[in-house]
Enzyme design. Structure first.
Site, PDB file in Angstrom:
ATOM      1  N   HIS A 204       0.826  -1.203   0.000  1.00  0.00           N
ATOM      2  CA  HIS A 204       0.000   0.000   0.000  1.00  0.00           C
ATOM      3  C   HIS A 204       0.856   1.247   0.000  1.00  0.00           C
ATOM      4  CE1 HIS A 204      -3.617  -2.398   1.078  1.00  0.00           C
ATOM      5  NE2 HIS A 204      -4.084  -1.549   0.202  1.00  0.00           N
ATOM      6  N   ARG A 311      -6.630 -11.474 -15.521  1.00  0.00           N
ATOM      7  CA  ARG A 311      -5.987 -12.793 -15.672  1.00  0.00           C
ATOM      8  C   ARG A 311      -6.410 -13.685 -14.493  1.00  0.00           C
ATOM      9  NH1 ARG A 311      -1.532  -9.347 -17.968  1.00  0.00           N
ATOM     10  NH2 ARG A 311      -0.781 -10.388 -19.839  1.00  0.00           N
ATOM     11  N   ARG A 347     -10.805 -13.215 -18.109  1.00  0.00           N
ATOM     12  CA  ARG A 347     -10.332 -14.319 -18.947  1.00  0.00           C
ATOM     13  C   ARG A 347     -10.372 -15.594 -18.128  1.00  0.00           C
ATOM     14  NH1 ARG A 347      -4.314 -14.115 -21.251  1.00  0.00           N
ATOM     15  NH2 ARG A 347      -3.671 -14.620 -19.146  1.00  0.00           N
ATOM     16  N   GLU A 446      -4.504 -15.246 -29.985  1.00  0.00           N
ATOM     17  CA  GLU A 446      -3.098 -15.218 -29.577  1.00  0.00           C
ATOM     18  C   GLU A 446      -2.317 -16.391 -30.160  1.00  0.00           C
ATOM     19  OE1 GLU A 446      -2.713 -15.397 -25.301  1.00  0.00           O
ATOM     20  OE2 GLU A 446      -4.400 -16.765 -25.089  1.00  0.00           O
ATOM     21  N   ASN A 469       1.414 -10.991 -26.950  1.00  0.00           N
ATOM     22  CA  ASN A 469       2.579 -11.635 -26.328  1.00  0.00           C
ATOM     23  C   ASN A 469       2.735 -13.057 -26.876  1.00  0.00           C
ATOM     24  OD1 ASN A 469       2.352  -9.333 -24.798  1.00  0.00           O
ATOM     25  ND2 ASN A 469       1.463 -10.356 -23.046  1.00  0.00           N
ATOM     26  N   ASP A 470       1.639 -13.804 -26.808  1.00  0.00           N
ATOM     27  CA  ASP A 470       1.713 -15.171 -27.329  1.00  0.00           C
ATOM     28  C   ASP A 470       1.681 -15.185 -28.856  1.00  0.00           C
ATOM     29  OD1 ASP A 470       2.087 -17.019 -25.224  1.00  0.00           O
ATOM     30  OD2 ASP A 470       0.099 -16.499 -24.472  1.00  0.00           O
ATOM     31  N   ARG A 480       8.981 -16.854 -25.480  1.00  0.00           N
ATOM     32  CA  ARG A 480       8.937 -15.539 -24.826  1.00  0.00           C
ATOM     33  C   ARG A 480       9.637 -15.513 -23.474  1.00  0.00           C
ATOM     34  NH1 ARG A 480       2.433 -14.932 -23.299  1.00  0.00           N
ATOM     35  NH2 ARG A 480       3.032 -13.532 -21.646  1.00  0.00           N
ATOM     36  N   CYS A 517      -4.890  -6.823 -25.999  1.00  0.00           N
ATOM     37  CA  CYS A 517      -4.553  -6.772 -24.574  1.00  0.00           C
ATOM     38  C   CYS A 517      -3.124  -7.232 -24.295  1.00  0.00           C
ATOM     39  CB  CYS A 517      -5.539  -7.604 -23.766  1.00  0.00           C
ATOM     40  SG  CYS A 517      -5.537  -9.337 -24.201  1.00  0.00           S
TER      41      CYS A 517
END
Ligand code: PEP
Ligand code: MG
Length: 556
Positions: A204, A311, A347, A446, A469-470, A480, A517
């Protein structure tokens, strides 16, 4: 000898983890705390000592209520809420009874009992293998210190509570770590930067520092020593470096960078609360990516218009066993309620490859990134998939939910998933459980296969979200995770861009919206291309929202 030491000092550069970006100049000032006595004393009347502790605990709860009210205005609801969390921690039966047990069994004073219990809980939190829970260690220290301060105040030993530091001029505050209630007390005008030897960029304290816009570097380690008190430093919150007694050339260089940053940041605030529009007035939905409930505060502070990628596998990775339907339902419900009517795209489980949890007992595979993962694993394990989808549908009654399926490679996978969803809806109807009937259903694009057959897939879904990314990894056949191949992992590669383009065209031809995304969505260098391709939604790292909104206004 003296000359050499002075030279070494002048070239001293410390390194840490960036908790908040930006450049700060100032004199290092180490935080000084009131000395809290917690040595063990023998107590005869343990009942009275428990009552003494109880009185201090209730006082602390009241104090936190006042702190919450005061912080609401300064930091907003999403940050002030930590003081409500502290109130809840002080009500935690395990924490309270552990302290009373130490008092009773060891015939010890309350201060000692509070200290040993705090150390035990802090250690437990620090040993957890997730950043968020490690960040909670500071909260335990904070509430325990508060009780001890109050105990001493009640005894008339302490009246000047809290921290002190040198306020002269521009200050870069240094500490081993700061607790949230210390951070909130800081004088924002005097404190130019914060550096800590310990800490976590998920705590925090880090979140507050970000909200207050103070450049902050944590985890600097043992090199942040108190003999540096009063030395002039530059905090480079872009690289995580702290320059101690920098030479003139370095000062000039960072002064120029700071000037440019300041102009840019004040300009960015103009975009807060505004829609994201291109120069010609096209609306783009600018959302943020999230991994857990802990990110919600950041997302709210970022001014994102929704969550474009939640995610959900992080929930599974943080658990020690399969999270139940009820546990998942509570989390999804909380996310949806927090985001109000803003869209939240959750997702479904993308476990496998680098994202694993021991209790899944996944088989060793030669190529786990291309193995039994994500939707494949879910379809192979129907009960697992159904539990998650039921939790999602039940939570859908509480906000604006969209569901997204990862790692799709075929139309059959989509059809099978939709069949399971129909089954779930039937069950929920039978059980008279509420859900929203028209939850948007989308898939991630992806894999090259999905991008190539996006015309067919578009017939079965409400939206596409491109996971670059994928998509980059699989299109270019570059792992990756392999740092040695970094130069090959090129998301601008013509082949990747062509697949992105193909997906957007096919989505639009079928009348569905197309988002992105993957990390490429946050890349300002690629923004012009994405706008030109007509992307409808972008989900980015929260800290990039305002700068991307500003950049988009100059494009298209
Ligand atoms: C992607 O692959 O681009 C993506 C967003 O998913 P993840 O990074 O979680 O694999
Ligand atoms: Mg992916």
């Amino acid at each position: 000898m003296g000359v050499t030491l002075a030279k070494i000092r002048q070239n001293l550069v410390l390194h840490g983890t960036v908790a908040n970006k930006g450049i700060a100049f100032g004199k290092l000032s180490f935080v000084k705390r009131a000395d809290i006595g917690h040595e063990k004393k023998e107590i005869k009347n343990t009942k009275a000592e428990c009552a003494r502790f109880e009185k201090a605990r209730l006082h602390a709860i009241t104090q936190l209520g006042a702190l919450y009210d005061a912080s609401l205005e300064k930091l907003g609801e999403q940050n002030a809420v930590v003081f409500q969390i502290h109130q809840m921690m002080l009500e935690d039966p395990d924490y309270v009874s552990s302290i009373k047990d130490v008092i009773t069994k060891e015939h010890s004073n309350a201060e000692y009992a509070v200290t040993v219990v705090a150390q035990k809980f802090e250690k437990q939190f620090l040993e957890m293998d997730n950043d968020y829970m490690r960040g909670r260690a500071a909260d335990i220290v904070d509430i325990s210190r508060r009780i001890n301060e109050i105990l001493m105040m009640h005894d008339g030993i302490l009246n000047n509570k809290g921290i002190s530091y040198n306020h002269e001029g521009s200050v870069v505050l240094a500490a081993d770590d700061l607790v949230p209630s210390e951070t909130v007390q800081l004088d924002q005008k005097a404190v130019a930067g914060i550096v800590t030897s310990k800490g976590s960029n998920r705590s925090h304290t880090a979140i507050f520092a970000r909200t207050m816009g103070i450049p902050t570097i944590v985890c600097v380690g043992d090199s942040l020593t108190e003999d540096l008190e009063g030395h002039f430093v530059i905090v480079d919150g872009n690289s995580g470096r702290i320059y101690v007694d920098p030479d003139n050339e370095t000062i000039e260089r960072f002064s120029e960078i700071k000037k440019t940053d300041d102009v840019q940041n004040s300009h960015l605030e103009e975009f807060r609360g505004k829609p994201t529009l291109t120069r010609s007035g096209n609306k783009i939905n600018l959302f943020a990516n999230s991994g857990s409930l802990a990110d919600l505060e950041l997302i709210k502070a970022s001014d994102a218009e929704g969550i474009g990628l939640f995610r959900s596998e992080y929930i599974f990775m943080q658990a020690s066993d399969y999270p139940t339907e009820e546990e998942q339902y509570e989390i999804y419900k909380k996310v949806l309620e927090t985001m109000g009517d803003k869209k939240v795209i959750i997702r479904t489980l993308d476990i496998g490859a680098d994202k694993t949890a021991e209790y899944f007992m996944l088989k060793q595979e030669q190529n786990p990134a291309m193995g039994l993962r994500a939707v494949r694993l879910c379809l192979a394990n129907r009960a697992l998939f159904k539990t998650q989808l039921r939790a999602l549908y039940r939570a859908s009654a509480f906000g604006n939910l969209s569901i997204m399926i990862p790692m799709i490679t075929s139309v059959d996978e989509v059809i099978e998933t939709k069949q399971i969803i129909r089954e779930i809806k039937r069950e929920l109807d039978e059980q008279e459980l509420q859900y929203k009937d028209d939850v948007e259903f989308g898939i991630m694009i992806e894999t090259p296969a999905a991008a190539i057959i996006s015309d067919e897939l578009a017939q079965h879904v409400d939206f596409f979200s491109i996971g670059t990314n994928d998509l980059t990894q699989f299109t270019l056949a570059v792992d990756r995770q392999n740092a040695d191949l970094e130069n090959y992992l090129n998301p601008y590669h013509h082949a990747v861009v062509k697949l992105i383009e193909n997906t957007i065209i096919n989505g639009h031809l079928a009348g569905i919206w197309v988002g992105i995304c993957g990390e490429l969505a946050s890349d300002e260098k690629f923004l012009g291309k994405l706008i030109q391709l007509g992307v409808d939604e972008m989900s980015v790292v929260p800290s990039s929202v305002l700068s991307l909104r500003a950049k988009i206004a100059t494009l298209g």
